[in-house]
Design a protein around this motif. Structure first.
Motif, PDB file in Angstrom:
ATOM      1  N   ARG A 251       0.716  -1.192   0.018  1.00  0.00           N
ATOM      2  CA  ARG A 251      -0.046   0.228  -0.052  1.00  0.00           C
ATOM      3  C   ARG A 251       0.927   1.292   0.242  1.00  0.00           C
ATOM      4  O   ARG A 251       0.448   2.119  -0.745  1.00  0.00           O
TER       5      ARG A 251
ATOM      6  N   SER B 187     -13.364  -9.153   2.461  1.00  0.00           N
ATOM      7  CA  SER B 187     -11.861  -8.889   2.231  1.00  0.00           C
ATOM      8  C   SER B 187     -11.315  -9.550   1.015  1.00  0.00           C
ATOM      9  O   SER B 187     -10.603  -9.293   0.202  1.00  0.00           O
TER      10      SER B 187
ATOM     11  N   GLU C  95      -9.772  -8.077  -2.450  1.00  0.00           N
ATOM     12  CA  GLU C  95      -8.287  -8.040  -2.682  1.00  0.00           C
ATOM     13  C   GLU C  95      -8.013  -8.708  -3.797  1.00  0.00           C
ATOM     14  O   GLU C  95      -7.162  -8.211  -4.753  1.00  0.00           O
TER      15      GLU C  95
ATOM     16  N   TYR D 115      -8.852  -6.668  -6.976  1.00  0.00           N
ATOM     17  CA  TYR D 115      -7.924  -5.470  -7.400  1.00  0.00           C
ATOM     18  C   TYR D 115      -6.476  -6.316  -7.903  1.00  0.00           C
ATOM     19  O   TYR D 115      -6.053  -5.632  -8.981  1.00  0.00           O
TER      20      TYR D 115
ATOM     21  N   GLN E  80     -13.309  -1.946   5.169  1.00  0.00           N
ATOM     22  CA  GLN E  80     -12.611  -2.788   4.072  1.00  0.00           C
ATOM     23  C   GLN E  80     -13.482  -2.473   2.607  1.00  0.00           C
ATOM     24  O   GLN E  80     -12.891  -2.402   1.661  1.00  0.00           O
TER      25      GLN E  80
ATOM     26  N   TRP F 169     -14.160   0.391   1.533  1.00  0.00           N
ATOM     27  CA  TRP F 169     -13.830   1.379   0.533  1.00  0.00           C
ATOM     28  C   TRP F 169     -12.632   0.746  -0.341  1.00  0.00           C
ATOM     29  O   TRP F 169     -12.070   1.591  -1.349  1.00  0.00           O
ATOM     30  N   PHE F 170     -12.384  -0.342  -0.303  1.00  0.00           N
ATOM     31  CA  PHE F 170     -11.116  -0.917  -0.906  1.00  0.00           C
ATOM     32  C   PHE F 170     -11.440  -1.458  -2.491  1.00  0.00           C
ATOM     33  O   PHE F 170     -11.564  -2.641  -2.530  1.00  0.00           O
TER      34      PHE F 170
ATOM     35  N   PRO G 241      -9.603   0.068  -5.225  1.00  0.00           N
ATOM     36  CA  PRO G 241      -8.686   1.072  -5.767  1.00  0.00           C
ATOM     37  C   PRO G 241      -8.692   1.141  -7.369  1.00  0.00           C
ATOM     38  O   PRO G 241      -8.261   2.099  -7.890  1.00  0.00           O
TER      39      PRO G 241
ATOM     40  N   PRO H 144      -6.251  -1.932   6.234  1.00  0.00           N
ATOM     41  CA  PRO H 144      -7.308  -1.684   5.091  1.00  0.00           C
ATOM     42  C   PRO H 144      -7.768  -0.526   4.804  1.00  0.00           C
ATOM     43  O   PRO H 144      -8.135  -0.068   3.669  1.00  0.00           O
TER      44      PRO H 144
ATOM     45  N   THR I 105      -3.928   4.102  -5.798  1.00  0.00           N
ATOM     46  CA  THR I 105      -3.918   3.006  -6.391  1.00  0.00           C
ATOM     47  C   THR I 105      -2.368   2.311  -6.893  1.00  0.00           C
ATOM     48  O   THR I 105      -2.047   2.637  -7.962  1.00  0.00           O
TER      49      THR I 105
END
Length: 778
Positions: A409, A506, A510, A513, A584, A586-587, A589, A632, A692
């Motif tokens: 990150r 999660s 993940e 992404y 979580q 908001w993830f 990106p 996160p 991102t």
């Protein structure tokens, strides 16, 4: 450099003596002067208010990305990964390997050395005194920690202990009292969170010993054994005092005796060690719980040193590391060389302005980003591979300790700017591990070749994509791409189009992404059809969005939703890893515009995100909203830039920099996490941070400092320096009023990576009130 060292030495001797830190008005001559290794050096659950504890850093001596860390250890067992916590008042020894900032019970802490006087004891004992041992109370007022140095007075023995380090070796200096029964003793079995399961030691000559300590999951360690750590530490140790009266101790450990974190601090186990056999008259010993000691008489204030080379390859490697790095060197020379290494590395960023406290926080944070991924190869380039065989390489530095879920990150996006070679090393290390192990996929949390499986997601794919799109490509890209696809196939959303329980939210987010990350590499390689496939897989986040609840919700494998909890989005572990659905969720990106539409549009999302921050406690300790203590949410403050409210990113990043980071032991609100917490601060305090990784976009925010310079690596980038200059900056003037990029008006709230690494200057003009016209999305 030589002139700087001479000036520094004269200045120190004149003003403060050996412990001084020299500074130049407005900036540091030597950035290491600002490093405070005590920041974060606590595992205290009570101080943190949550089971994760605080920073979990170690205060001892190391070098940038060095193999060796010589640090005091105050505790064995429990969730105390650095082996040290500030609230403890006794030291049980000084270990030569340590982890930094991690939870999950930790590992390393090998080769524990303790200077003692008086009667011989074979056990460290307990701090509360219920079991006597060789541990000693220490005088907190005498404890000193600096970049490359640690010192303290051991009260029980009237011994001053000092430590320093080189990249593959370390050195201890003990100033003894007058005593007929002085001693250096080494616990070869000791390990954070368990023990090594077998040890070997032999006397080489009148001053030296060598040997090894084998550490496997049966002996606990990483994840209390679940982390699958399987390594051997080899050592070569040189005593300045001749070995004339030496020996071993050997505890009788039954074959079926469990040796994990709770076992080794239990009374039955400690009693076995307490009653260990003392052995004289041998020069060599192998066993399951061994120690070595050397007895000697000392004069008042007599100095005795111990120099140790460490290797994860073999005993010959440990000896070569010792001979090539520190043999024949005085303690002060090794210490000075360590400081020089730190000054060189910390000079990768230069700040002006800010308070002395802020500079200490900044340079200590930068220091903490330079512990891992550490060197795993010997000086000659040899290393143990994923097949446990010895390999040799000189084209890159083999590295270890990749805390992927954390460091993709901020830590690696920072390194792409200041240390692209390190990023290349890490990718080469992951690629060779995947190849040598025969697994042909990337591990998410690697420790000493172990595929530990710790945490979630496929973070190595983020590091790969981020490096690739930024032009860092000195590794086998095709092989990396093939392993990335294998990783996604093994761990991803392919089966259902999402991931089921227990971590549905999660994992789905993940994996989506990092599938998008693969697409970025595929596009660069001209694999257009494959890129389309992975771009589409990057949309898997939509499959767990419940339009009725207006938020992400965990799904069962049959497609139905998990029951919605009474606490709603803030229920911790509801389909999430160490977080809640609100944090979580908001993830996304890889598709922030798509996420905003899915959540109900800009106005609704902006109001929700604002409420998310407004409900966050001011101290930023563990909480249900913006929980900076865990990863996160680390990209979330930069969403305001993409919601057309960049002044909110500026407001909240300055707030987080002020409240979540302090110059003190409790100065990091959560586990430091192998550089991630610190890298977030370094970037945010500089005024830029990605939203991102895998994209070349860096968000612009409010810098803490008046000027930040990034000297660029000319082997990778065309620019010489990139400078961020904040005019009229202060604690009140936190809002950007206007900007210039290389002297030309600039009205975007983000930069492209090429703007950074081409060199130049970004000027920000600050004010007390938000300028709601600057930086809006065009």
């Amino acid at each position: 450099m030589l002139n700087r060292i001479i000036l520094y030495t004269i200045f120190c001797l004149f003003l403060f003596g050996v412990s001084c830190t020299a500074k130049k008005q407005g900036n540091s001559i030597f950035p290491s002067a600002y490093v405070n290794p005590f920041i974060g050096a606590s595992t205290s659950v009570g101080a943190a208010g949550v089971y994760h504890g605080l920073g979990k850093t170690f205060p001892g001596a190391t070098t940038p990305f060095g193999m060796v860390q010589v640090s005091p250890n105050t505790i064995t067992g429990g969730d105390n990964s650095p082996g040290y916590s500030d609230e403890h008042r006794t030291i049980e020894g000084f270990a030569f390997t340590q982890m930094s900032g991690v939870g999950w019970y930790g590992d390393l802490g090998n080769f524990l050395v303790m200077p003692t006087t008086g009667a011989m004891k074979t056990i460290a004992g307990k701090e509360d005194g219920s079991i006597a041992g060789y541990r000693s109370a220490y005088n907190k007022a005498t404890e000193v920690a600096q970049a490359g140095y640690y010192g303290v007075d051991l009260v029980d023995y009237r011994i001053k202990a000092e430590a320093t380090a080189a990249p593959h070796s370390g050195m201890l200096k003990f100033t003894f009292p007058q005593d007929k029964s002085s001693r250096i003793q080494i616990d070869l079995a000791r390990r954070v969170g368990g023990t090594s399961i077998e040890q070997y030691v032999t006397k080489v000559d009148e001053h030296s010993i060598k040997g090894w300590m084998k550490c496997t999951p049966e002996g606990g360690g990483w994840g209390n054994g679940e982390g699958k750590a399987d390594y051997t530490v080899y050592f070569y140790a040189y005593f300045s005092k001749p070995l004339t009266n030496y020996g071993f101790w050997r505890a009788d450990i039954p074959v079926n005796q469990s040796r994990k974190r709770d076992d080794v601090v239990s009374i039955p186990y400690l009693q076995k060690v307490e009653n260990a056999e003392i052995i004289h008259g041998k020069d060599e010993l192998q066993g399951k719980h061994l120690g070595f000691f050397s007895d000697f008489a000392t004069r008042q204030d007599e100095v005795v040193t111990l120099q140790v080379g460490i290797s994860f390859v073999d005993m010959d490697g440990a000896e070569r590391n010792f001979r090539d790095e520190i043999k024949g060197k005085a303690f002060e020379q090794v210490r000075e060389e360590a400081k020089q290494l730190w000054d060189r590395e910390l000079d990768r960023m230069q700040v002006k302005g800010g308070t002395e406290e802020q500079k200490t926080i900044f340079y200590t944070a930068l220091y903490h980003t330079m512990i891992d991924p550490r060197t795993f190869a010997d000086l000659d380039g040899r290393y143990r591979g994923g097949d446990q065989e010895i390999h040799s390489n000189t084209t890159f530095t083999k590295r270890t300790i990749f805390s992927g879920w954390d460091v993709f990150r901020s830590q690696f996006p920072l390194q792409t700017i200041i240390n692209p070679r390190l990023v290349s090393d890490q990718l080469n290390s992951l690629i060779t591990l995947a190849e040598e192990s025969g697994r042909a996929y990337f591990e998410r949390w690697e420790l000493l070749n172990a595929y530990s499986g710790c945490m979630i997601g496929n973070p190595a794919l983020s590091v790969l994509a981020d490096a690739y799109v930024k032009g860092i490509r000195d590794y086998d890209v095709e092989k990396a791409y093939a392993y990335a696809k294998n990783t996604s196939k093994l761990f991803g959303n392919d089966k259902l189009g999402y991931s089921g329980p227990p971590l549905s939210i999660s994992n789905t987010l993940e994996y989506a992404y990092t599938d998008w990350c693969i697409a970025q590499v595929a596009k660069g390689l001209g694999k257009i059809e494959e890129a389309k496939v992975f771009e589409q897989k990057g949309q898997a986040y939509r499959n767990i969005f419940d339009t009725e609840k207006g938020w992400f919700r965990p799904r069962l494998e049959d497609g139905s939703w998990e029951p919605w909890p009474a606490e709603g989005r803030v229920k911790e572990w509801y389909g999430t890893m160490e977080s809640n659905a609100y944090q979580q969720g908001w993830f996304v990106p890889q598709d922030i515009p798509g996420m905003i539409v899915l959540m109900g549009g800009r106005e609704k999302v902006l109001a929700d995100l604002t409420d998310f921050f407004n409900k966050t406690p001011k101290n930023l300790l563990w909480n249900d909203y913006y929980n900076h203590a865990n990863e996160p949410v680390h990209l979330v403050p930069f969403l305001f830039n993409q919601l057309g409210a960049p002044w909110m990113t500026q407001k909240w990043t300055r707030h987080i920099c002020e409240k979540a980071y302090k110059n003190g032991v409790e100065g990091i609100v959560g586990n430091e996490d192998v550089g991630q917490m610190s890298a977030w601060y370094v970037l945010s305090a500089s005024g830029i941070h990605p939203s991102t990784p895998g994209s070349t976009r860096y968000e612009i925010t409010s810098p803490v400092f008046d000027e930040i310079t990034f000297p660029l690596d000319r082997a990778y980038y065309t620019g010489k320096d990139f400078v961020i200059k904040a005019h009229n900056n202060s604690e009140k003037n936190i809002y950007i009023q206007k900007a210039l990029l290389n002297g030309i008006p600039y009205d975007q709230c983000y930069l492209d990576f090429k703007d950074i690494v081409s060199g130049g200057k970004l000027e920000l003009f600050m004010g007390e009130q938000p300028n709601k016209e600057w930086g809006l999305i065009k």
